[in-house]
Write an enzyme that holds these catalytic residues in place. Structure first.
Site, mmCIF file in Angstrom:
data_model
loop_
_atom_site.group_PDB
_atom_site.id
_atom_site.type_symbol
_atom_site.label_atom_id
_atom_site.label_comp_id
_atom_site.label_asym_id
_atom_site.label_seq_id
_atom_site.Cartn_x
_atom_site.Cartn_y
_atom_site.Cartn_z
ATOM 1 N N ARG A 1 -0.406 3.959 -5.806
ATOM 2 C CA ARG A 1 0.072 4.414 -7.117
ATOM 3 C C ARG A 1 -0.323 3.383 -8.147
ATOM 4 N NH1 ARG A 1 1.752 9.531 -6.715
ATOM 5 N NH2 ARG A 1 2.975 9.775 -4.855
ATOM 6 N N ASN B 1 -3.668 -7.712 -5.585
ATOM 7 C CA ASN B 1 -3.970 -6.450 -4.909
ATOM 8 C C ASN B 1 -5.137 -6.662 -3.947
ATOM 9 O OD1 ASN B 1 -3.947 -3.679 -4.346
ATOM 10 N ND2 ASN B 1 -5.306 -3.178 -6.046
ATOM 11 N N HIS C 1 -8.391 -4.762 -2.148
ATOM 12 C CA HIS C 1 -9.211 -3.579 -2.418
ATOM 13 C C HIS C 1 -10.383 -3.528 -1.434
ATOM 14 C CE1 HIS C 1 -10.722 -0.227 -4.710
ATOM 15 N NE2 HIS C 1 -11.927 -0.766 -4.632
ATOM 16 N N SER D 1 -12.093 -7.233 -1.525
ATOM 17 C CA SER D 1 -11.757 -8.110 -2.651
ATOM 18 C C SER D 1 -10.252 -8.299 -2.747
ATOM 19 C CB SER D 1 -12.230 -7.497 -3.978
ATOM 20 O OG SER D 1 -13.589 -7.167 -3.950
ATOM 21 N N GLY E 1 -6.002 -2.702 -16.040
ATOM 22 C CA GLY E 1 -7.145 -1.859 -15.717
ATOM 23 C C GLY E 1 -7.027 -1.373 -14.279
ATOM 24 N N ASP F 1 -8.241 -1.746 -10.927
ATOM 25 C CA ASP F 1 -9.020 -2.680 -10.104
ATOM 26 C C ASP F 1 -9.983 -3.523 -10.933
ATOM 27 O OD1 ASP F 1 -7.747 -1.746 -7.784
ATOM 28 O OD2 ASP F 1 -9.152 -0.088 -7.607
HETATM 29 C C1 GRF Z 1 -6.377 -1.204 2.481
HETATM 30 O O1 GRF Z 1 -7.732 -1.025 2.725
HETATM 31 C C2 GRF Z 1 -6.125 -1.430 1.008
HETATM 32 O O2 GRF Z 1 -7.053 -2.237 0.398
HETATM 33 C C3 GRF Z 1 -6.233 -0.033 0.503
HETATM 34 O O3 GRF Z 1 -5.531 0.728 1.446
HETATM 35 C C4 GRF Z 1 -5.603 0.073 2.715
HETATM 36 C C5 GRF Z 1 -4.190 -0.187 3.160
HETATM 37 O O4 GRF Z 1 -4.145 -0.435 4.499
HETATM 38 N N1 GRF Z 1 -5.767 0.083 -0.844
HETATM 39 P P1 GRF Z 1 -2.781 -0.839 5.196
HETATM 40 O O5 GRF Z 1 -1.707 0.101 4.688
HETATM 41 O O6 GRF Z 1 -2.501 -2.277 4.843
HETATM 42 O O7 GRF Z 1 -3.027 -0.657 6.660
#
Ligand code: GRF
Length: 204
Positions: free
Chosen positions: A90, A106, A108, A135, A142, A144
């Site tokens: 979200r 975060n 990514h 990353s 923004g 990401d």
């Molecule tokens: C990860 O790849 C994260 O970067 C992305 O969703 C995935 C989450 O994996 N946004 P988990 O829930 O930690 O297993």
């Protein structure tokens, strides 16, 4: 000791990596609570490690702002040094980001600024690139686009499905996240990263 609230939506494998790292007495950070926007399967990791959790269901609120305000209230109960978005699917409303930045990071599954957004792995496959990455960034308003703390390249193999590629990216994300939290606990200044600006033009 750096205190952390982790926010998730999914399986929570990054969360688990942090919980396992925190179990080492020498690791200078502790997950003190886990939050979710739905009944995420990853909340089971918090339970297993005896860490309190809270759920603020997005669907229970009329607007993103109202949901964000309720989420922020829960986070503030714990007064953490750092918030980690780890698979929270979200977008946080601006008032929540502004209240927490720069102490909010975060993970990514792409080499930002390449392939931002909710489908970073799928988009890399569709673009036909030979490499993507993982990353860790500071969250700003923004999508990401916040300052990059650390990132690493990962090859896309011929015939990779989205799932296969994501499963190769996730261990790298976990390693980078655990290392980044260690660096923050040891004094990495996220505020300095947040205010870093590249010169508009580079003069020869
Ligand atoms: C990860 O790849 C994260 O970067 C992305 O969703 C995935 C989450 O994996 N946004 P988990 O829930 O930690 O297993």
């Amino acid at each position: 000791m750096l205190s952390i609230v982790v926010l998730i939506s999914g399986t929570g494998s990054n969360l688990r990596a942090l919980l396992e790292a925190s179990a080492d007495a020498e690791y200078p950070a502790r997950v003190i609570a886990v939050g979710a926007d739905r009944e995420a399967p990853g909340l089971a990791h918090a339970e297993e490690f005896g860490i309190p959790s809270f759920t603020v269901p997005f669907s229970s609120y009329d607007s993103r702002e109202a949901w964000g305000a309720a989420l922020l209230e829960q986070i503030r109960v714990w007064n953490p040094d750092l918030v980690v978005l780890s698979g929270l699917m979200r977008l946080l409303p601006p008032n929540v980001v502004e209240a927490l930045t720069p102490n909010i990071i975060n993970t990514h599954p792409a080499y930002l600024p390449e392939f931002p957004g909710a489908h970073g792995v799928r988009d890399a496959i569709r673009a036909g690139v030979e490499q993507t990455g993982a990353s860790i960034i500071v969250v700003d308003n923004g999508v990401d686009q916040g300052p990059i703390i650390v990132q690493e390249r990962i090859p896309v193999l011929p015939g990779d499905t989205e799932h296969e590629l994501h499963e190769r990216i996730k261990p790298v994300e976990r390693r980078l996240l655990v290392q980044t939290v260690l660096d923050i606990a040891n004094g990495l200044d996220l505020g300095a990263l947040s205010t870093r600006r590249l010169p508009a033009t580079i003069k020869e």
